[in-house]
Design a protein around this motif. Structure first.
Motif, PDB file in Angstrom:
ATOM      1  N   PRO A 154      22.366  55.513  87.712  1.00 17.14           N
ATOM      2  CA  PRO A 154      23.084  56.461  87.019  1.00 17.14           C
ATOM      3  C   PRO A 154      24.621  56.300  87.275  1.00 17.14           C
ATOM      4  O   PRO A 154      25.752  57.133  86.856  1.00 17.14           O
ATOM      5  CB  PRO A 154      22.695  58.031  87.713  1.00 17.14           C
TER       6      PRO A 154
ATOM      7  N   ARG B 219      24.816  51.594  74.080  1.00 18.51           N
ATOM      8  CA  ARG B 219      24.964  52.602  73.718  1.00 18.51           C
ATOM      9  C   ARG B 219      25.664  52.728  72.361  1.00 18.51           C
ATOM     10  O   ARG B 219      26.513  51.705  71.991  1.00 18.51           O
ATOM     11  CB  ARG B 219      26.304  53.345  74.609  1.00 18.51           C
TER      12      ARG B 219
ATOM     13  N   TYR C 290      15.469  55.225  82.011  1.00 17.93           N
ATOM     14  CA  TYR C 290      16.653  56.407  81.740  1.00 17.93           C
ATOM     15  C   TYR C 290      16.674  56.635  80.270  1.00 17.93           C
ATOM     16  O   TYR C 290      16.646  55.787  79.547  1.00 17.93           O
ATOM     17  CB  TYR C 290      17.703  55.543  82.289  1.00 17.93           C
ATOM     18  N   LYS C 291      17.053  57.811  79.976  1.00 17.85           N
ATOM     19  CA  LYS C 291      17.435  57.910  78.601  1.00 17.85           C
ATOM     20  C   LYS C 291      18.267  59.067  78.474  1.00 17.85           C
ATOM     21  O   LYS C 291      18.143  60.207  79.061  1.00 17.85           O
ATOM     22  CB  LYS C 291      16.092  58.657  77.773  1.00 17.85           C
ATOM     23  N   THR C 292      19.489  58.722  78.067  1.00 24.21           N
ATOM     24  CA  THR C 292      20.629  59.717  78.012  1.00 24.21           C
ATOM     25  C   THR C 292      21.246  59.854  76.715  1.00 24.21           C
ATOM     26  O   THR C 292      21.348  59.311  75.818  1.00 24.21           O
ATOM     27  CB  THR C 292      21.545  59.024  79.126  1.00 24.21           C
TER      28      THR C 292
END
Length: 154
Positions: A90, A97, A139-141
């Protein structure tokens, strides 16, 4: 880092631009952290190593001017992640992106206001069980970035 951009106003009341950016992330190979008062908290040499590769990113945008006072803007951003699974965390860029942007500008006399928003979607990313810092997982953001600027022209 190196960038190459192109912009045109070939169509009346429109501005279009495209940028290609290259970042030499491979030079970032270590994140030295040292706690002088509590050395027992210092991370191991192995956990401070970073595994990054050089990447390209692309940005494209357009502005439509409706009058001397009002303009609408929108764009798209693609940033490829530089981190290999060993460095996904993180703390720094960890996934590809995609960003969608929208904004507008309004001028009234010597004052102006710009308002913009970026919707930033991160692709799902896994450490594949290889992370050297113990950040193993998937991770998924998503990020919503809003900005407002009020200015005065002298």
């Amino acid at each position: 880092m190196a960038s190459l951009g192109f912009s045109t106003t070939a169509l009346e009341n429109w501005t279009f631009e495209v940028d290609l950016n290259w970042t030499q992330w491979s030079t970032y190979n270590k994140l030295p952290i040292e706690f002088t008062e509590h050395p027992e908290l210092n991370p191991s040499e192995e956990s401070m190593k970073k595994y990054y590769e050089d990447v390209f990113s692309v940005r494209a945008g357009a502005e439509r001017r409706f009058s001397e006072k009002f303009a609408l803007r929108f764009g798209y951003v693609f940033d490829k992640s530089p981190s290999l699974p060993e460095s996904v965390s993180p703390m720094l860029p960890d996934a590809n992106r995609h960003g969608l942007t929208v904004g507008f500008s309004y001028n009234f006399g010597k004052f102006y206001i710009d308002i913009a928003n970026m919707f930033l979607f991160f692709e799902k990313r896994s450490t594949e069980g290889k992370n050297t810092e113990g950040y193993n997982g998937t991770y998924k953001t998503f990020a919503n970035l809003f900005g407002i600027h009020i200015g005065y022209k002298f």
